[in-house]
Scaffold this active site. Structure first.
Site, short mmCIF file in Angstrom:
data_model
loop_
_atom_site.label_atom_id
_atom_site.label_comp_id
_atom_site.label_asym_id
_atom_site.label_seq_id
_atom_site.Cartn_x
_atom_site.Cartn_y
_atom_site.Cartn_z
CB SER A 7 -0.91 0.01 1.22
OG SER A 7 -1.54 1.28 1.30
CG HIS A 32 -4.07 -1.26 -1.63
ND1 HIS A 32 -5.21 -1.94 -1.99
CD2 HIS A 32 -4.44 -0.43 -0.62
CE1 HIS A 32 -6.22 -1.54 -1.23
NE2 HIS A 32 -5.78 -0.63 -0.40
CG ASP A 34 -5.12 2.83 0.78
OD1 ASP A 34 -6.10 2.08 0.67
OD2 ASP A 34 -4.02 2.47 1.24
CG MET A 36 -8.13 7.59 2.34
SD MET A 36 -7.41 7.51 3.99
CE MET A 36 -6.56 5.91 3.90
N GLY A 141 -9.09 4.49 6.81
CA GLY A 141 -8.72 5.88 7.09
C GLY A 141 -7.24 6.09 7.36
N GLY A 143 -3.17 4.16 7.86
CA GLY A 143 -2.27 3.02 7.90
C GLY A 143 -1.72 2.82 9.31
N GLY A 176 -3.17 -3.75 8.80
CA GLY A 176 -2.50 -4.44 9.90
C GLY A 176 -1.91 -5.78 9.54
CB SER A 198 4.32 -5.10 7.44
OG SER A 198 3.53 -5.43 6.32
C1 DX5 Z 1 -6.47 1.99 5.41
C2 DX5 Z 1 -5.99 1.63 4.03
C3 DX5 Z 1 -4.93 0.60 3.99
C4 DX5 Z 1 -3.64 0.98 4.67
C5 DX5 Z 1 -3.00 -0.28 5.18
O1 DX5 Z 1 -7.66 2.68 5.31
O2 DX5 Z 1 -7.08 1.13 3.27
O3 DX5 Z 1 -4.67 0.20 2.64
O4 DX5 Z 1 -2.75 1.64 3.83
O5 DX5 Z 1 -1.88 0.06 5.89
P1 DX5 Z 1 -1.19 -0.91 6.95
O6 DX5 Z 1 -0.76 -2.14 6.22
O7 DX5 Z 1 -0.08 -0.09 7.47
O8 DX5 Z 1 -2.24 -1.24 7.99
ZN ZN Z 2 -6.65 0.24 1.31
#
Ligand code: DX5
Ligand code: ZN
Length: 223
Positions: A7, A32, A34, A36, A141, A143, A176, A198
């Protein structure tokens, strides 16, 4: 097929092209993205212009995750920006099936996402129409949050529902996920694994991605 989808949210935005190159050379096939809007979720990220810019520097599969209200308003722009699949939230629109058909009208793959508090059963009448279901494993929302273990029960229920009916469906998990828990997600039935912190916050990018692939392969869904 299991894919690891780094991501971009967790990348260093001052060196985006290098960051994308880092995960691509480390063996990722997906990226990925995101999106928002500060309304559906309490955070703002980036839009179609940025997606179009990075489209020029990679062939990675662009997995666009729209966390915006009334997502149909932006489908056209993300198609033009170079998305390979557009996933929107069930909770963000009045008629999810019509949004799926709208995305498909662009010859674009469509995914549907649900947040942790949304019952997975709501997806059962819809999964025949989509290419992918995204089960959020954290509140959308931000990471860097910890995985909510109960969300994996929804992954398992959806995989069982689909496989009992012979429906081939990609199931993505997002939030997560790290090498230590990716096996729980894949054994529950997930096959597309989003991981932001990660992967991007580690200096051993290749090791993290390859370890996640190995753990995933060693922990398949078996019903
Ligand atoms: C949260 C996003 C995720 C986020 C995941 O709303 O949709 O894609 O970037 O990040 P990690 O892996 O750090 O939880
Ligand atoms: Zn996402």
């Amino acid at each position: 097929m299991i894919y690891i989808a780094p991501s971009l949210l967790a990348a260093d935005f001052s060196i985006l092209a290098d960051e994308i190159n880092r995960v691509e050379t480390a063996g990722a096939k997906y990226l990925h993205l995101d999106i928002m809007d500060g309304a559906f979720v309490p955070n703002i990220t980036f839009g179609p212009e940025l997606v179009a810019s990075i489209r020029k520097c990679t062939d990675l599969f662009f997995d666009v995750h729209l966390m915006i209200k009334r997502p149909e308003r932006y489908v056209d722009r993300f198609v033009k920006a170079g998305a390979d699949i557009i996933t929107f939230h069930y909770e963000a629109c009045d008629n999810p099936v019509s949004v799926i058909h709208f995305i498909h009208s662009y010859e674009m793959k469509a995914g549907i996402a649900i947040s942790p508090n949304t019952p997975v059963e709501l997806l059962y009448p819809i999964i025949n129409h989509v290419d992918m279901a995204l089960i959020m494993t954290v509140e959308p929302g931000f990471g860097g949050q910890a995985l909510i273990p109960e969300t994996l029960d929804k992954v398992h229920a959806l995989r069982r529902y689909a496989s009992e009916r012979g429906i081939e469906l990609d199931i993505e998990v997002d939030g997560g996920i790290k090498p230590e828990n990716v096996g729980l997600a894949t054994s529950a039935g997930a096959n597309i694994i989003v991981a932001g912190s990660s992967i991007f916050k580690s200096k051993k990018t290749r090791t993290v991605i390859q370890t996640m692939k190995e753990v995933a392969a060693n922990n398949p869904y078996i019903g």
